[in-house]
Motif scaffolding. Sequence first.
Motif, mmCIF file in Angstrom:
data_model
loop_
_atom_site.group_PDB
_atom_site.id
_atom_site.type_symbol
_atom_site.label_atom_id
_atom_site.label_comp_id
_atom_site.label_asym_id
_atom_site.label_seq_id
_atom_site.Cartn_x
_atom_site.Cartn_y
_atom_site.Cartn_z
ATOM 1 N N LEU A 73 0.824 -1.203 0.000
ATOM 2 C CA LEU A 73 0.000 0.000 0.000
ATOM 3 C C LEU A 73 0.863 1.259 0.000
ATOM 4 N N ALA A 74 1.777 1.357 0.948
ATOM 5 C CA ALA A 74 2.561 2.583 1.127
ATOM 6 C C ALA A 74 3.383 2.910 -0.112
ATOM 7 N N ILE A 259 -7.039 -9.915 5.814
ATOM 8 C CA ILE A 259 -5.863 -9.222 5.297
ATOM 9 C C ILE A 259 -6.129 -8.673 3.895
ATOM 10 N N LEU A 260 -7.329 -8.827 3.413
ATOM 11 C CA LEU A 260 -7.805 -8.168 2.187
ATOM 12 C C LEU A 260 -6.924 -8.458 0.981
ATOM 13 N N GLY A 261 -6.426 -9.683 0.915
ATOM 14 C CA GLY A 261 -5.628 -10.094 -0.226
ATOM 15 C C GLY A 261 -4.135 -10.026 -0.005
ATOM 16 N N GLY A 262 -3.700 -9.351 1.081
ATOM 17 C CA GLY A 262 -2.275 -9.267 1.371
ATOM 18 C C GLY A 262 -1.771 -7.858 1.582
ATOM 19 N N VAL A 263 -2.561 -7.013 2.258
ATOM 20 C CA VAL A 263 -2.171 -5.610 2.423
ATOM 21 C C VAL A 263 -1.029 -5.415 3.403
ATOM 22 N N SER A 264 -0.846 -6.328 4.345
ATOM 23 C CA SER A 264 0.096 -6.077 5.431
ATOM 24 C C SER A 264 1.550 -6.278 5.050
ATOM 25 N N GLY A 265 1.807 -6.943 3.924
ATOM 26 C CA GLY A 265 3.191 -7.127 3.511
ATOM 27 C C GLY A 265 3.286 -8.036 2.312
ATOM 28 N N TYR A 266 4.399 -7.950 1.599
ATOM 29 C CA TYR A 266 4.608 -8.814 0.445
ATOM 30 C C TYR A 266 4.814 -10.256 0.914
#
Length: 321
Positions: A73-74, A259-266
């Motif tokens: 995201l960032a 985690i909405l598909g993987g927002v928290s990290g690769y």
Amino acid sequence: MSTPFTETAGLPVNAAQPVVTYSPVTFNVPGRPAPLEIKVSAPVGGENLPVILFSHGHGASNFLASLNGYGPLANFWAAHGFIVLQPSHLDFPGLGLRDDVSAGAPLFWRARVEDMHFILDHLEDIESTVPGLGGRMDRTKIAAVGHSMGGHTVGMLSGMTVTDPRDGTVFDLRDERITASVVMAGPGAGEDLAAPASERFPELGGTTFSQMTEQALVVVGENDYNPVFSERKTWRADAYWRSPGQNKTLLTLFEAEHILGGVSGYDAAETTDENPERVAALRALIWAYLRSAFDPSDPAWTDACAALAAQPTPWGRVEVR
């Protein structure tokens, strides 16, 4: 045959730029048991850039619940014209404070909001610390965005209140310098908190949305349901349904989990519904929402919603009230 990942899942955004990241910007905050560290990401070019204050989730992983998480995201938002500020809240496992009840453990719900207030008070200091950032920040266009417990933090910045279970004090910690908010998979109303979560996180039992009057986008996963937190399947959408209407938008991502598909990290192990294209759609939609929230004449959100609806298999649906 493999298919390449996309940046925006077919949704319209502006051209990407290279991103410069500076970390950490460190403040010694009086009374805080650890220094406040902030990661700053910004595009290499541009002036009068809007700002995103990002609040990470509580999470169980070692580093994603800190300034080191949420890269999908960032990095995207910075590449497309935002200055992104990511603090490490006191529940970052690396600080070793999650068992320190006297400091606000385990959730540090009040300290998280105080971190954001402090950052807003010191934007000029952040600008002067990061090489090449001076004079490029538009302090009239500030968004708060958060995921999970970070969504709770953002809700409080937008007027959601919390009653402290220890003494019954009602905390309204909104900050009017925040002009737009995005709550992703945040906790719902305290009255419907399930017994296991109520015992472990009693602070969540005091959450109320009746005074959350500021404009906000609420993002939920269609399959983000955990009876440990609530028996009600719509619980994570309460910031939309139980707050005053007229300036609230709900984005429901189809088949998405917490985690909405993987927002928290690769490639994060905590992601149970990993889907890079879902993340691409989500970050593009949030980008568009914030662009239009800051400038109602900007058609970014209208264009993104139209493109989403026109997709053969849309990633989600949008509702407004």
